[in-house]
Design a protein around this motif. Structure first.
Motif, short mmCIF file in Angstrom:
data_model
loop_
_atom_site.label_atom_id
_atom_site.label_comp_id
_atom_site.label_asym_id
_atom_site.label_seq_id
_atom_site.Cartn_x
_atom_site.Cartn_y
_atom_site.Cartn_z
N ASN A 132 0.98 -1.23 0.16
CA ASN A 132 -0.03 0.03 -0.29
C ASN A 132 0.59 1.42 0.30
O ASN A 132 0.32 2.02 -0.06
N GLU A 133 2.36 1.20 0.61
CA GLU A 133 3.35 2.20 1.12
C GLU A 133 4.54 2.38 0.16
O GLU A 133 4.89 0.59 0.20
N PHE A 134 5.11 3.09 -0.35
CA PHE A 134 6.60 2.95 -0.58
C PHE A 134 6.87 3.34 0.24
O PHE A 134 6.96 4.99 0.95
N CYS A 135 8.55 3.77 0.07
CA CYS A 135 9.68 4.12 0.56
C CYS A 135 11.23 3.90 -0.26
O CYS A 135 10.89 3.52 -0.75
N SER A 136 11.88 5.22 0.25
CA SER A 136 13.24 5.58 -0.07
C SER A 136 13.89 4.45 0.31
O SER A 136 13.93 3.41 1.16
N LEU A 137 14.90 3.96 -0.49
CA LEU A 137 15.92 2.95 0.03
C LEU A 137 16.83 3.41 2.27
O LEU A 137 16.31 2.86 2.61
N LYS A 138 16.77 4.42 1.70
CA LYS A 138 17.21 5.18 2.68
C LYS A 138 16.45 5.17 4.13
O LYS A 138 16.38 4.76 5.40
N GLU A 139 15.24 5.53 3.54
CA GLU A 139 14.01 5.27 4.32
C GLU A 139 14.31 4.01 5.27
O GLU A 139 13.30 3.81 6.52
N ALA A 140 14.18 2.87 4.29
CA ALA A 140 13.82 1.56 4.56
C ALA A 140 14.80 0.97 5.97
O ALA A 140 14.64 0.59 6.34
N ALA A 141 16.36 1.41 4.96
CA ALA A 141 17.02 1.31 6.50
C ALA A 141 17.27 2.59 7.78
O ALA A 141 17.18 1.67 8.63
N LYS A 142 16.45 3.00 7.52
CA LYS A 142 15.94 3.83 9.04
C LYS A 142 15.15 2.95 9.76
O LYS A 142 14.93 3.20 11.23
N ILE A 143 14.02 2.60 9.19
CA ILE A 143 12.87 1.88 9.62
C ILE A 143 13.55 0.34 10.14
O ILE A 143 12.90 0.14 10.93
N PHE A 144 14.36 -0.09 9.36
CA PHE A 144 15.21 -1.37 9.73
C PHE A 144 15.45 -1.12 11.54
O PHE A 144 15.92 -2.13 12.14
N GLN A 145 16.55 -0.28 11.27
CA GLN A 145 17.08 -0.05 12.53
C GLN A 145 16.21 0.57 13.81
O GLN A 145 16.06 0.24 15.00
N GLN A 146 15.09 0.99 13.41
CA GLN A 146 14.09 1.35 14.70
C GLN A 146 13.73 0.56 15.01
O GLN A 146 13.59 -0.42 16.02
N LYS A 168 -4.61 -3.94 -4.30
CA LYS A 168 -5.13 -2.45 -3.69
C LYS A 168 -6.47 -2.70 -2.80
O LYS A 168 -6.25 -1.53 -1.83
N ASP A 169 -7.32 -3.33 -2.79
CA ASP A 169 -7.96 -3.61 -1.36
C ASP A 169 -7.86 -4.52 -0.42
O ASP A 169 -8.79 -4.78 0.18
N THR A 170 -6.92 -4.25 -0.08
CA THR A 170 -6.12 -5.46 0.76
C THR A 170 -5.09 -4.90 1.41
O THR A 170 -4.55 -3.91 0.96
N GLN A 171 -5.31 -4.89 2.94
CA GLN A 171 -3.55 -4.21 3.79
C GLN A 171 -3.70 -5.17 3.88
O GLN A 171 -3.15 -6.17 4.17
N THR A 172 -2.04 -4.87 2.69
CA THR A 172 -0.74 -5.50 3.30
C THR A 172 -0.03 -4.84 4.59
O THR A 172 -0.14 -3.93 5.29
N VAL A 173 1.45 -5.87 4.98
CA VAL A 173 1.86 -5.19 5.85
C VAL A 173 2.81 -4.12 5.64
O VAL A 173 3.13 -4.20 4.60
N THR A 174 3.02 -3.86 6.85
CA THR A 174 3.71 -2.46 6.65
C THR A 174 4.63 -2.90 6.98
O THR A 174 5.39 -3.93 6.99
N LEU A 175 5.79 -2.36 6.12
CA LEU A 175 7.34 -2.13 6.54
C LEU A 175 7.79 -2.36 8.07
O LEU A 175 8.25 -3.43 7.97
N ALA A 176 7.56 -1.82 8.55
CA ALA A 176 7.87 -2.03 9.72
C ALA A 176 7.13 -3.65 10.53
O ALA A 176 8.50 -4.25 11.47
N GLU A 177 5.93 -3.93 10.21
CA GLU A 177 5.43 -5.01 10.53
C GLU A 177 6.05 -6.24 10.06
O GLU A 177 6.38 -6.77 10.31
N GLY A 178 6.21 -6.04 9.11
CA GLY A 178 6.86 -6.68 8.25
C GLY A 178 8.40 -7.13 8.86
O GLY A 178 9.04 -8.80 8.89
N ILE A 179 9.27 -6.02 9.28
CA ILE A 179 10.54 -6.30 9.57
C ILE A 179 10.57 -7.30 11.14
O ILE A 179 11.43 -8.19 11.14
N LYS A 180 9.55 -6.71 11.41
CA LYS A 180 9.34 -7.30 13.29
C LYS A 180 8.57 -8.46 13.08
O LYS A 180 9.67 -9.72 13.61
N LYS A 181 7.86 -8.98 12.01
CA LYS A 181 7.68 -10.51 11.57
C LYS A 181 8.23 -11.16 11.35
O LYS A 181 8.83 -12.33 11.98
#
Length: 305
Positions: free
Chosen positions: A233-247, A279-292
């Motif tokens: 549902n949402e995109f992010c930059s590679l740099k933002e993805a690294a920040k989310i992974f660290q958090q 598009k009509d499905t709630q996908t796993v957010t990047l933060a949720e997916g990394i945690k899982k």
């Protein structure tokens, strides 16, 4: 559905799709090479019908006559982001020749439903067709060839164009695997400036997309072809993805941003004309997916210990 056949079942996405099909009660056939490794299928191996082929179309036709699949999931492919001259033959053989042999076997066996795997890199800059690299060009070439087979048989075909995929125990050298490696080792990683847009889709959502495609293709008429994108549902930059992974992980990543340049024809903005099948499905957010992903891997390590 009585019989379903998969190519690429020994890969990360393919093995997860095979697992889901087995759990759903389908009779699953997979095609492998003599050198194929089945580690990712170890937990369901005894539920699979495994057919070994050696590249001959006659061998493939025999497998289809035996398996009699109603549907085929085609995930086998050779991915090379930036090819060299010596890679050309392998890309053609893996992504065009084998796929064409597969379609011929499907036609001979009267297969009704074909689910193909493509890439959003076929649509560089959001163009209807503009391959970002030779890999994407071979995926498009296969789609063009498939038109003939749809028109001359009773098959229907859905192509799913993937963006970025990840999940637990992913052996592929992709972004999340790199993040996990350097988080553990502390080593420095040279990367591009990191402004390119990424669409990380968790493996559970990838599998969900393929199951939706299986439902969709059964409602199509003979000769039809449809293409969809599988994206979060949402995109992010590679740099933002690294920040989310660290958090999420609580680990720091020693990344030298800008130490490497962008790849030739780097996709900086994800654009596509096809409908996102999720598009009509709630996908796993990047933060949720990394945690899982990290929780599942940690739990498995605890069991082993």
């Amino acid at each position: 559905m009585k019989n379903i056949l998969l190519t690429g079942a020994t890969g990360y996405i393919g093995s997860n799709i095979a697992r889901r099909l087995v759990l759903d009660g389908h009779n699953v056939h997979i095609i492998v090479r003599p050198s194929s490794k089945l580690e990712l299928l170890s937990d369901i191996k005894h539920h699979l019908n495994i057919h070994i082929i050696e590249g001959k179309i006659s061998n493939l036709v025999e497998v289809f006559q035996t398996a009699k699949p109603e549907a085929v999931f085609h995930l086998a492919a050779l991915f090379i982001a930036e090819h060299k001259a010596e890679d050309v033959d392998r890309l053609i053989e893996s992504n065009i020749l084998f796929g064409t042999q597969l379609l011929e076997a499907c036609k001979t066996a009267g297969v009704k439903y074909f689910i193909n795997t493509g890439t959003h890199w076929q649509n560089y800059n959001g163009d209807t067709y503009n391959p970002a690299n030779l890999y994407a060009a071979t995926k498009q070439a296969f789609e063009c060839i498939s038109k003939y087979y749809m028109e001359t048989s009773q098959m229907r075909m859905v192509t799913l164009k993937l963006v970025d995929t990840y999940g637990p125990f992913d052996p592929r050298p992709k972004v999340m695997s790199l993040f996990k490696r350097i988080a553990k080792s502390g080593e420095a990683l040279d990367m591009s400036p990191g402004e390119q847009e990424m669409g990380f889709l968790y493996i559970d959502d990838v599998v969900k997309g393929f199951m939706l495609a299986l439902e969709y293709v059964q409602k199509m008429k003979p000769h039809e072809q449809q293409s969809f994108v599988l994206a979060p549902n949402e995109f992010c930059s590679l740099k933002e993805a690294a920040k989310i992974f660290q958090q999420v992980s609580g680990c720091s990543l020693n990344i030298n941003w800008g130490k490497r340049g962008y790849r030739n024809r780097e996709v900086m903005k994800i654009m596509f004309k096809e409908t996102n099948l999720l598009k009509d499905t709630q996908t796993v957010t990047l933060a949720e997916g990394i945690k899982k992903m990290l929780d599942i891997e940690a739990s498995n390590n605890d069991v082993r210990d």
